[in-house]
Design a protein around this motif. Structure first.
Motif, PDB file in Angstrom:
ATOM      1  N   GLY A 105       2.896   5.251  66.769  1.00  0.00           N
ATOM      2  CA  GLY A 105       2.857   3.812  67.011  1.00  0.00           C
ATOM      3  C   GLY A 105       1.611   3.169  66.447  1.00  0.00           C
ATOM      4  N   LEU A 106       0.471   3.834  66.588  1.00  0.00           N
ATOM      5  CA  LEU A 106      -0.775   3.292  66.049  1.00  0.00           C
ATOM      6  C   LEU A 106      -0.716   3.174  64.535  1.00  0.00           C
ATOM      7  N   LEU A 107      -0.155   4.202  63.870  1.00  0.00           N
ATOM      8  CA  LEU A 107      -0.140   4.197  62.414  1.00  0.00           C
ATOM      9  C   LEU A 107       0.817   3.160  61.834  1.00  0.00           C
ATOM     10  N   ARG A 108       1.718   2.633  62.664  1.00  0.00           N
ATOM     11  CA  ARG A 108       2.556   1.530  62.190  1.00  0.00           C
ATOM     12  C   ARG A 108       1.769   0.225  62.128  1.00  0.00           C
ATOM     13  N   LYS A 109       0.657   0.160  62.859  1.00  0.00           N
ATOM     14  CA  LYS A 109      -0.095  -1.090  62.992  1.00  0.00           C
ATOM     15  C   LYS A 109      -1.437  -1.062  62.273  1.00  0.00           C
ATOM     16  N   ILE A 110      -2.088   0.100  62.246  1.00  0.00           N
ATOM     17  CA  ILE A 110      -3.415   0.181  61.639  1.00  0.00           C
ATOM     18  C   ILE A 110      -3.465   1.398  60.712  1.00  0.00           C
ATOM     19  N   SER A 111      -4.508   1.468  59.895  1.00  0.00           N
ATOM     20  CA  SER A 111      -4.620   2.527  58.891  1.00  0.00           C
ATOM     21  C   SER A 111      -5.088   3.835  59.511  1.00  0.00           C
ATOM     22  N   VAL A 112      -4.884   4.918  58.770  1.00  0.00           N
ATOM     23  CA  VAL A 112      -5.402   6.223  59.196  1.00  0.00           C
ATOM     24  C   VAL A 112      -6.919   6.159  59.367  1.00  0.00           C
ATOM     25  N   ARG A 113      -7.581   5.459  58.464  1.00  0.00           N
ATOM     26  CA  ARG A 113      -9.043   5.332  58.535  1.00  0.00           C
ATOM     27  C   ARG A 113      -9.470   4.771  59.878  1.00  0.00           C
ATOM     28  N   LEU A 114      -8.846   3.690  60.326  1.00  0.00           N
ATOM     29  CA  LEU A 114      -9.226   3.077  61.598  1.00  0.00           C
ATOM     30  C   LEU A 114      -8.895   3.985  62.788  1.00  0.00           C
ATOM     31  N   VAL A 115      -7.761   4.679  62.720  1.00  0.00           N
ATOM     32  CA  VAL A 115      -7.412   5.598  63.807  1.00  0.00           C
ATOM     33  C   VAL A 115      -8.461   6.694  63.935  1.00  0.00           C
ATOM     34  N   MET A 116      -8.892   7.237  62.793  1.00  0.00           N
ATOM     35  CA  MET A 116      -9.868   8.324  62.839  1.00  0.00           C
ATOM     36  C   MET A 116     -11.243   7.824  63.284  1.00  0.00           C
ATOM     37  N   LEU A 117     -11.621   6.631  62.849  1.00  0.00           N
ATOM     38  CA  LEU A 117     -12.897   6.061  63.313  1.00  0.00           C
ATOM     39  C   LEU A 117     -12.853   5.785  64.816  1.00  0.00           C
ATOM     40  N   MET A 118     -11.691   5.346  65.315  1.00  0.00           N
ATOM     41  CA  MET A 118     -11.534   5.151  66.759  1.00  0.00           C
ATOM     42  C   MET A 118     -11.647   6.491  67.492  1.00  0.00           C
ATOM     43  N   GLY A 119     -11.050   7.540  66.921  1.00  0.00           N
ATOM     44  CA  GLY A 119     -11.139   8.852  67.540  1.00  0.00           C
ATOM     45  C   GLY A 119     -12.567   9.351  67.618  1.00  0.00           C
ATOM     46  N   ALA A 120     -13.344   9.159  66.541  1.00  0.00           N
ATOM     47  CA  ALA A 120     -14.751   9.557  66.560  1.00  0.00           C
ATOM     48  C   ALA A 120     -15.534   8.747  67.590  1.00  0.00           C
ATOM     49  N   SER A 121     -15.187   7.476  67.755  1.00  0.00           N
ATOM     50  CA  SER A 121     -15.857   6.637  68.753  1.00  0.00           C
ATOM     51  C   SER A 121     -15.569   7.131  70.168  1.00  0.00           C
ATOM     52  N   VAL A 122     -14.321   7.573  70.414  1.00  0.00           N
ATOM     53  CA  VAL A 122     -13.971   8.124  71.729  1.00  0.00           C
ATOM     54  C   VAL A 122     -14.786   9.384  72.006  1.00  0.00           C
ATOM     55  N   LEU A 123     -14.934  10.235  70.990  1.00  0.00           N
ATOM     56  CA  LEU A 123     -15.768  11.438  71.167  1.00  0.00           C
ATOM     57  C   LEU A 123     -17.211  11.062  71.476  1.00  0.00           C
ATOM     58  N   LEU A 124     -17.725  10.056  70.775  1.00  0.00           N
ATOM     59  CA  LEU A 124     -19.101   9.622  71.018  1.00  0.00           C
ATOM     60  C   LEU A 124     -19.284   9.179  72.469  1.00  0.00           C
ATOM     61  N   THR A 178     -22.553  12.988  66.329  1.00  0.00           N
ATOM     62  CA  THR A 178     -21.338  12.187  66.194  1.00  0.00           C
ATOM     63  C   THR A 178     -21.665  10.756  65.798  1.00  0.00           C
ATOM     64  N   GLY A 179     -22.692  10.170  66.411  1.00  0.00           N
ATOM     65  CA  GLY A 179     -23.085   8.815  66.075  1.00  0.00           C
ATOM     66  C   GLY A 179     -23.518   8.696  64.623  1.00  0.00           C
ATOM     67  N   PHE A 180     -24.278   9.679  64.147  1.00  0.00           N
ATOM     68  CA  PHE A 180     -24.734   9.659  62.753  1.00  0.00           C
ATOM     69  C   PHE A 180     -23.554   9.756  61.797  1.00  0.00           C
ATOM     70  N   VAL A 181     -22.649  10.701  62.056  1.00  0.00           N
ATOM     71  CA  VAL A 181     -21.489  10.874  61.177  1.00  0.00           C
ATOM     72  C   VAL A 181     -20.590   9.639  61.219  1.00  0.00           C
ATOM     73  N   LEU A 182     -20.384   9.084  62.401  1.00  0.00           N
ATOM     74  CA  LEU A 182     -19.540   7.898  62.536  1.00  0.00           C
ATOM     75  C   LEU A 182     -20.091   6.740  61.717  1.00  0.00           C
ATOM     76  N   LEU A 183     -21.389   6.481  61.804  1.00  0.00           N
ATOM     77  CA  LEU A 183     -22.008   5.406  61.039  1.00  0.00           C
ATOM     78  C   LEU A 183     -21.933   5.681  59.546  1.00  0.00           C
ATOM     79  N   LEU A 184     -22.208   6.927  59.159  1.00  0.00           N
ATOM     80  CA  LEU A 184     -22.189   7.292  57.739  1.00  0.00           C
ATOM     81  C   LEU A 184     -20.805   7.099  57.138  1.00  0.00           C
TER      82      LEU A 184
END
Length: 427
Positions: free
Chosen positions: A263-282, A370-376
């Motif tokens: 459902g998420l991938l129908r609305k937003i890109s893979v890039r945004l989904v993965m960045l959201m996932g990294a943010s959840v881990l952070l 995680t914060g460093f990688v997410l920003l990079l």
């Protein structure tokens, strides 16, 4: 194919528990060292041999190859019943995981070719992710039931039967025939083709950046796998069943994410989904710095499962769009190798860092990383890298006899291959 994957995963999970019991019988108090070495062998095989096997078996009939690998694994599992020394365990683990390193990329590439529609493929990889999570929950329960009425050797018999069942399911599958033009399979050509496949993966920006984000899921998974029992039993002195429940919380978060990804991938890109996932881990790692209760740890484990699945599940779509049918198997092999490189690094980091930094220090280290990688990655992974139709230029030395022009600028679905060895600078 899903049935084959699910039943073989259940068997693999049971064999891991059986292997631990076998190591305890043969090595006694050194069983932990035996298991640690076995896991290291597994990861080394996955990292260094998966791309080689992809090239070696290119052009083989995929269905026949998958069935053969399942049958060989069933036989090797049964040989574990005969071992009487530790070195034999190491040898068999090496051989079994060689079969897995050859099997998995071919299996993944076959799914991508079977389901050309994005929505279908996204649902398929979500189900595939769900199969892994269900295995984490179901395998210990099934093992408990079997061990209640029989010895641990029975687990090896059951595992062998699951691979036979997987082969039977695959016998009823019709897979696309992929014509792959390889040069003569000399040792030099095999090594060259292996290195080209891995290099092509790394020269595709979206794959390179998704790989780095994927390593964050390895940190989260290693934290849970390596340290749950240490935190729950050794640090907090809680009962053993709470260890299993903690793993279940992690699996629950992963399942929720896997079911939500299509459902998420129908609305937003893979890039945004993965960045959201990294943010959840952070967020999970930051909360872990101050965690002092089992309830708090359980909530963090749910977040880590959620974030890990958001990083791992969508990556397959990127590989599918970034490769042609001819190169797809090589790309999936590269992804398989590079993702397990993250696990190879994460396992010892999670174990040693907890010992020397303590729990709060380890969570702080994971949060900072995680914060460093997410920003990079947020800065480097430009939305333009997600475009599939790219304008690019062929110089005359690159296209002699291919395009018929001394120089050519054109646009099409762009992937790194032998005709397109570099990513366009204007993307």
């Amino acid at each position: 194919m899903f049935s084959a994957q699910l039943i073989s995963l259940l068997g693999t999970g049971m064999s891991t528990i059986a292997l631990g019991l076998l190591a305890a019988r043969l090595a006694g108090e050194s069983a932990g060292q035996v298991l640690g070495t076995a896991l290291a062998i597994k990861m080394v095989v996955y990292v260094f041999l998966a791309p080689f096997f992809s090239v070696l078996f290119a052009g083989f009939n995929r269905r026949s190859l998958l069935i053969l690998l399942d049958l060989v694994r069933a036989g090797l599992i049964l040989v574990l019943l005969l071992v009487d020394s530790v070195w034999q365990i190491y040898l068999l683990i090496f051989l079994i995981n060689c079969m897995a390193a050859a099997f998995t990329p071919v299996f993944q590439a076959s799914i991508a070719d079977l389901l050309p529609v994005d929505d279908d493929y996204n649902r398929a990889i979500s189900l595939s992710r769900l199969a892994y999570d269900l295995e984490n929950l179901a395998s210990p329960l099934i093992c408990g039931l079997i061990l209640g009425i029989s010895s641990f050797q029975t687990l090896f018999w059951v595992d062998a039967l699951t691979f036979l069942a997987s082969a039977l399911f695959l016998a009823y599958v019709s897979l696309p025939v992929i014509n792959i033009n390889r040069r003569k399979q000399t040792p030099v050509a095999i090594v060259e083709a292996t290195m080209f496949g891995m290099g092509a993966y790394l020269r595709t920006p979206r794959l390179k950046y998704s790989m780095i984000l994927g390593w964050l899921s390895s940190l989260a998974g290693a934290m849970v796998i390596v340290n749950t029992v240490v935190i729950v039993q050794e640090k907090w002195h809680l009962q053993a069943p709470l260890v299993a429940y903690a793993f279940a919380f992690f699996g629950t978060g992963s399942i929720v994410a896997a079911l939500s990804i299509p459902g998420l991938l129908r609305k937003i890109s893979v890039r945004l989904v993965m960045l959201m996932g990294a943010s959840v881990l952070l967020i999970g790692f930051l909360l872990g710095i101050r965690v002092e209760s089992y309830a708090g740890l359980s909530a963090i484990w749910v977040l880590l499962g959620l974030g890990s699945s958001m990083l791992q599940t969508p990556a397959g779509q990127l590989v599918r769009h970034s490769s042609s049918q001819e190169t797809r198997q090589d790309y999936y092999a590269a992804q398989f190798a590079f993702s397990h490189l993250g696990w190879l690094l994460a396992y010892p980091l999670a174990g040693y860092a907890l010992t020397y930094l303590g729990m709060a220090g380890l969570f702080l280290l994971l949060a900072c990383s995680t914060g460093f990688v997410l920003l990079l990655i947020f800065l480097l992974w430009k939305p333009g890298y997600d475009a599939f139709i790219l304008e690019h230029r062929h110089e005359s030395r690159e296209i002699a006899g291919s395009h018929g022009n001394p120089a050519l600028v054109h646009s099409h679905h762009f992937v790194i291959d032998r005709q397109h060895p570099r990513w366009p600078n204007n993307s």
